[in-house]
Design a protein around this motif. Structure first.
Motif, short mmCIF file in Angstrom:
data_model
loop_
_atom_site.label_atom_id
_atom_site.label_comp_id
_atom_site.label_asym_id
_atom_site.label_seq_id
_atom_site.Cartn_x
_atom_site.Cartn_y
_atom_site.Cartn_z
N TYR A 45 9.95 82.15 -81.75
CA TYR A 45 10.89 83.06 -81.07
C TYR A 45 10.19 83.69 -79.87
N SER B 286 19.99 90.88 -88.20
CA SER B 286 21.25 90.31 -87.71
C SER B 286 20.93 88.98 -87.07
N ASP B 287 21.64 87.95 -87.47
CA ASP B 287 21.41 86.59 -86.99
C ASP B 287 22.67 86.13 -86.28
N SER B 288 22.53 85.62 -85.06
CA SER B 288 23.67 85.20 -84.26
C SER B 288 23.39 83.84 -83.63
N HIS C 151 20.35 80.92 -80.32
CA HIS C 151 20.13 81.51 -81.64
C HIS C 151 19.24 82.73 -81.50
N THR C 152 19.74 83.89 -81.89
CA THR C 152 18.96 85.12 -81.80
C THR C 152 18.93 85.85 -83.13
N ILE C 153 17.88 86.61 -83.31
CA ILE C 153 17.80 87.53 -84.45
C ILE C 153 17.47 88.92 -83.91
#
Length: 157
Positions: free
Chosen positions: A149, A64-66, A54-56
């Motif tokens: 994070y 952007s969130d993935s 999970h990255t932002i």
């Protein structure tokens, strides 16, 4: 003398508890161009390490969130955001998007649900970002989360 000692103990306890709940200021420029990976989250006092990636990623105006799940399925979205020093309301202040601001709240607009969401910045350094996400009242599941994070270094060739 005993009363002074008790007063000092109470004062130290108060100061240490308020430090634990401290919030830090962050600016839009600090976030711009950075990418972060979730390394842990705490939900209902239970710390967990996610099994998904999970990255932002931040630009001056968009978060952007993935999420890449273990089965390689990908989910992502983009939300406009701005920084504020005032706890958010249900009104998203579009004029603040893309403006370099300082504050302790990252305020996002969910275009699908037409709702304002926000993170409270608990701590921020060059390497780590700790955010508290207050779940929206209509969210499923309706769970608040403390998310840690780690910064992802982006190598430009």
């Amino acid at each position: 003398m005993k009363n002074i000692y008790i007063l000092l103990l109470l004062l130290m306890a108060f100061l240490s508890s308020s430090k634990c709940n401290a919030q830090e200021l962050i600016s839009t420029k600090q976030l711009d161009g950075t990418q972060w990976k979730v390394v842990s989250r705490t939900i209902k006092d239970k710390k967990e390490v996610p099994n998904e990636t999970h990255t932002i990623k931040f630009s001056m105006s968009v978060l952007s969130d993935s999420i890449i799940f273990p089965n390689r399925k990908v989910m992502g979205f983009q939300k406009q955001y701005y920084i504020s020093d005032v706890e958010p309301t249900d009104i998203f202040e579009q004029a603040n998007v893309g403006v370099n601001r300082k504050g302790k709240y990252i305020i996002l607009y969910n275009d699908k649900t037409k709702e304002v969401e926000y993170y409270t910045v608990i701590s921020a350094s060059d390497e780590e970002l700790v955010l508290f996400h207050k779940a929206n009242k209509n969210a499923i599941p309706n769970l608040d989360a403390l998310i840690t994070y780690k910064k992802i270094l982006i190598i430009i060739t």
